[in-house]
Design a protein around this motif. Structure first.
Motif, mmCIF file in Angstrom:
data_model
loop_
_atom_site.group_PDB
_atom_site.id
_atom_site.type_symbol
_atom_site.label_atom_id
_atom_site.label_comp_id
_atom_site.label_asym_id
_atom_site.label_seq_id
_atom_site.Cartn_x
_atom_site.Cartn_y
_atom_site.Cartn_z
ATOM 1 N N TRP A 37 -7.799 -17.465 -1.370
ATOM 2 C CA TRP A 37 -8.224 -16.058 -1.334
ATOM 3 C C TRP A 37 -9.656 -15.933 -0.832
ATOM 4 N N HIS A 38 -10.515 -16.915 -1.167
ATOM 5 C CA HIS A 38 -11.922 -16.819 -0.812
ATOM 6 C C HIS A 38 -12.140 -16.751 0.700
ATOM 7 N N GLY A 39 -11.227 -17.360 1.472
ATOM 8 C CA GLY A 39 -11.427 -17.412 2.911
ATOM 9 C C GLY A 39 -10.817 -16.259 3.685
ATOM 10 N N LEU A 40 -10.210 -15.303 3.008
ATOM 11 C CA LEU A 40 -9.559 -14.182 3.667
ATOM 12 C C LEU A 40 -10.431 -12.930 3.591
ATOM 13 N N THR A 41 -10.274 -12.055 4.557
ATOM 14 C CA THR A 41 -11.084 -10.831 4.628
ATOM 15 C C THR A 41 -10.349 -9.626 4.061
ATOM 16 N N PHE A 42 -9.098 -9.442 4.458
ATOM 17 C CA PHE A 42 -8.392 -8.208 4.115
ATOM 18 C C PHE A 42 -7.495 -8.345 2.886
ATOM 19 N N GLU A 57 -21.762 -16.087 15.767
ATOM 20 C CA GLU A 57 -21.686 -17.550 15.807
ATOM 21 C C GLU A 57 -22.195 -18.105 17.132
ATOM 22 N N ASP A 58 -21.897 -17.408 18.230
ATOM 23 C CA ASP A 58 -22.359 -17.868 19.536
ATOM 24 C C ASP A 58 -23.881 -17.812 19.627
ATOM 25 N N ALA A 59 -24.480 -16.749 19.111
ATOM 26 C CA ALA A 59 -25.942 -16.630 19.136
ATOM 27 C C ALA A 59 -26.588 -17.738 18.315
ATOM 28 N N ALA A 60 -25.999 -18.028 17.159
ATOM 29 C CA ALA A 60 -26.537 -19.093 16.317
ATOM 30 C C ALA A 60 -26.396 -20.452 16.999
ATOM 31 N N SER A 61 -25.256 -20.681 17.654
ATOM 32 C CA SER A 61 -25.024 -21.951 18.332
ATOM 33 C C SER A 61 -26.060 -22.198 19.421
ATOM 34 N N ARG A 77 -25.466 -23.194 12.978
ATOM 35 C CA ARG A 77 -24.109 -22.689 12.762
ATOM 36 C C ARG A 77 -24.128 -21.696 11.613
ATOM 37 N N ILE A 78 -23.134 -20.846 11.577
ATOM 38 C CA ILE A 78 -23.089 -19.729 10.633
ATOM 39 C C ILE A 78 -22.075 -19.989 9.529
ATOM 40 N N GLU A 79 -22.512 -19.826 8.301
ATOM 41 C CA GLU A 79 -21.577 -19.720 7.184
ATOM 42 C C GLU A 79 -21.218 -18.249 7.039
ATOM 43 N N TRP A 80 -19.945 -17.939 7.110
ATOM 44 C CA TRP A 80 -19.458 -16.556 7.181
ATOM 45 C C TRP A 80 -18.473 -16.311 6.051
ATOM 46 N N ARG A 81 -18.713 -15.286 5.256
ATOM 47 C CA ARG A 81 -17.766 -14.853 4.236
ATOM 48 C C ARG A 81 -17.642 -13.338 4.380
ATOM 49 N N ALA A 82 -16.428 -12.858 4.550
ATOM 50 C CA ALA A 82 -16.228 -11.424 4.768
ATOM 51 C C ALA A 82 -15.143 -10.905 3.839
ATOM 52 N N ARG A 83 -15.292 -9.671 3.415
ATOM 53 C CA ARG A 83 -14.337 -9.094 2.481
ATOM 54 C C ARG A 83 -14.225 -7.591 2.718
ATOM 55 N N HIS A 84 -12.991 -7.114 2.684
ATOM 56 C CA HIS A 84 -12.762 -5.667 2.660
ATOM 57 C C HIS A 84 -12.808 -5.262 1.191
ATOM 58 N N ARG A 125 -14.489 1.425 2.833
ATOM 59 C CA ARG A 125 -13.404 2.249 3.378
ATOM 60 C C ARG A 125 -13.004 1.664 4.730
ATOM 61 N N GLU A 126 -13.427 2.298 5.816
ATOM 62 C CA GLU A 126 -13.120 1.785 7.147
ATOM 63 C C GLU A 126 -14.193 0.787 7.570
ATOM 64 N N GLU A 127 -14.398 -0.248 6.771
ATOM 65 C CA GLU A 127 -15.467 -1.208 7.031
ATOM 66 C C GLU A 127 -15.176 -2.478 6.260
ATOM 67 N N ILE A 128 -15.857 -3.542 6.653
ATOM 68 C CA ILE A 128 -15.853 -4.765 5.850
ATOM 69 C C ILE A 128 -17.306 -5.117 5.535
ATOM 70 N N THR A 129 -17.485 -5.946 4.522
ATOM 71 C CA THR A 129 -18.814 -6.407 4.136
ATOM 72 C C THR A 129 -18.886 -7.915 4.344
ATOM 73 N N VAL A 130 -19.966 -8.365 4.956
ATOM 74 C CA VAL A 130 -20.105 -9.769 5.351
ATOM 75 C C VAL A 130 -21.346 -10.378 4.693
ATOM 76 N N PHE A 131 -21.181 -11.588 4.164
ATOM 77 C CA PHE A 131 -22.318 -12.444 3.820
ATOM 78 C C PHE A 131 -22.399 -13.522 4.871
ATOM 79 N N ALA A 132 -23.614 -13.749 5.390
ATOM 80 C CA ALA A 132 -23.786 -14.797 6.408
ATOM 81 C C ALA A 132 -25.138 -15.463 6.220
ATOM 82 N N ARG A 133 -25.183 -16.721 6.575
ATOM 83 C CA ARG A 133 -26.459 -17.439 6.624
ATOM 84 C C ARG A 133 -26.357 -18.519 7.685
ATOM 85 N N ALA A 134 -27.469 -18.796 8.316
ATOM 86 C CA ALA A 134 -27.518 -19.844 9.341
ATOM 87 C C ALA A 134 -27.868 -21.163 8.676
ATOM 88 N N ILE A 135 -27.120 -22.220 9.015
ATOM 89 C CA ILE A 135 -27.364 -23.526 8.409
ATOM 90 C C ILE A 135 -27.385 -24.597 9.499
#
Length: 351
Positions: free
Chosen positions: A61-66, A320-324, A329-336, A341-351
């Motif tokens: 579940w942790h790796g899914l967005t929707f 991810e391309d900009a970070a590369s 590289r980007i650690e990406w976690r996203a969740r609806h 509503r018509e949006e998702i929320t993302v946590f990201a950090r460059a590592i």
């Protein structure tokens, strides 16, 4: 019955189905998805127990967005007798080969299913009592039983490992709006911090005295969550900020364009809830992460009416391309989130 059951926000069954189908294709598990508009759930039907086990062990579940919750399907029961539903549910539950640490009876987050809340509560109490009598409740078990009622006479029997699933029934944390906060948008960031970070990360990464920038901050719903944690916040917005936040002594308000602002030195956090095209927001987040202007970021991507799943992938690739290119590289976690509503929320950090 072999497969997976995912809960999602009503109206986003298509995006959730795309996500599950993508994972099924990656794993070559040979399944197909079934969904119904506004039902609040999606089924991934798999050919056998081996495929279901592989999918459940490979996709969390942790790796899914929707998907708000992801469960392994064991059976579907139609025509539950109204006078004694447990008499039909219990044989299906007994057929599983292990006990459960807990049992939840829940329903999807749809208008029709929400009317089943009372039935879920009463049936849940009776089910747990039955499981205890038959020694099927084991506090040390890594498994939790889920019974999903989609109407008064139809149920899915499912299960999940507690370490790989949401800790909230239905995958929805029930949050109360804090009266001191200047806007209800504060609940989005509160939910994001609960859903996208674990307890250890919250303890390490949200310490008093840390620095943050809030782009598009006014009137301060997201800033409030940071100030209440005694963080020093630079709020960037041409609109007015809540006076109590200003009086806290932890806020610097800059009436500037959030798409142009650059911090004089790196900050611990960037948060952003600007109403703009998702690719424009993603491009700006890419700058912050690739250039090292922030260590952690949480931001919203407002999605279009069509091809929302595809838009998320485009925005992710852009960052991810900009970070590369910057050697990161980007650690990406996203969740609806529930409060999105018509949006998702993302946590990201460059590592």
């Amino acid at each position: 019955m072999h497969g997976m059951l995912a809960y999602c926000r009503p109206g986003f069954e298509g995006e959730c189905a795309q996500e599950l189908a993508t994972e099924d294709a990656r794993l070559l598990t040979g399944g197909f998805v079934r969904s119904k508009r506004d039902s609040g759930f999606v089924e991934l039907i798999l050919p056998d127990a081996s495929a279901a086990r592989q999918f459940a062990e490979s996709v969390g579940w942790h790796g899914l967005t929707f998907a708000r919750q992801l469960l392994r399907l064991r059976s579907r029961i139609d025509e539950l007798p109204r006078e004694d539903r447990l008499s039909v549910l219990m044989p299906a539950i007994r057929s599983n080969s292990h006990g459960y640490s807990d049992a939840w009876i829940e329903s999807p987050d749809s208008d029709a299913a929400r009317e089943l809340a009372g039935l879920c509560r009463s049936l849940g109490n009776a089910l747990v009592a039955n499981l205890k009598r038959e020694s099927l409740i084991d506090s040390s078990s890594p498994w939790r039983l889920h019974v999903c009622l989609i109407d008064a006479q139809t149920a899915f029997v499912a299960e999940a490992q507690t370490s790989r699933t949401s800790t909230w029934p239905g995958g929805i944390p029930r949050l109360r709006f804090p009266s001191a906060a200047p806007s209800r948008s504060t609940l989005k960031l509160e939910e994001a911090l609960l859903m996208l970070l674990d307890s250890g990360e919250r303890e390490r990464w949200l310490k008093p005295g840390m620095t943050a920038v809030d782009l598009g901050a006014a009137p301060g719903g997201w800033t409030w969550q940071l100030v209440r944690r005694s963080m020093h916040v630079t709020a960037v917005d041409n609109g007015p900020m809540d006076q109590k936040l200003i009086d806290s002594g932890l806020l610097t308000h800059l009436r500037e364009d959030g798409f142009r602002y650059r911090p004089p030195q790196p900050v611990d956090w960037l948060v952003c809830d600007m109403v703009e095209q998702p690719r424009k927001v993603a491009a700006r987040m890419a700058d912050w992460l690739a250039q090292g202007w922030c260590r952690h970021a949480i931001f919203n991507l407002k999605l279009p009416m069509k091809k929302r799943y595809d838009e998320v992938q485009i925005c992710r690739s852009l960052i991810e391309d900009a970070a590369s290119k910057a050697g990161k590289r980007i650690e990406w976690r996203a969740r609806h989130l529930y409060h999105d509503r018509e949006e998702i929320t993302v946590f990201a950090r460059a590592i």
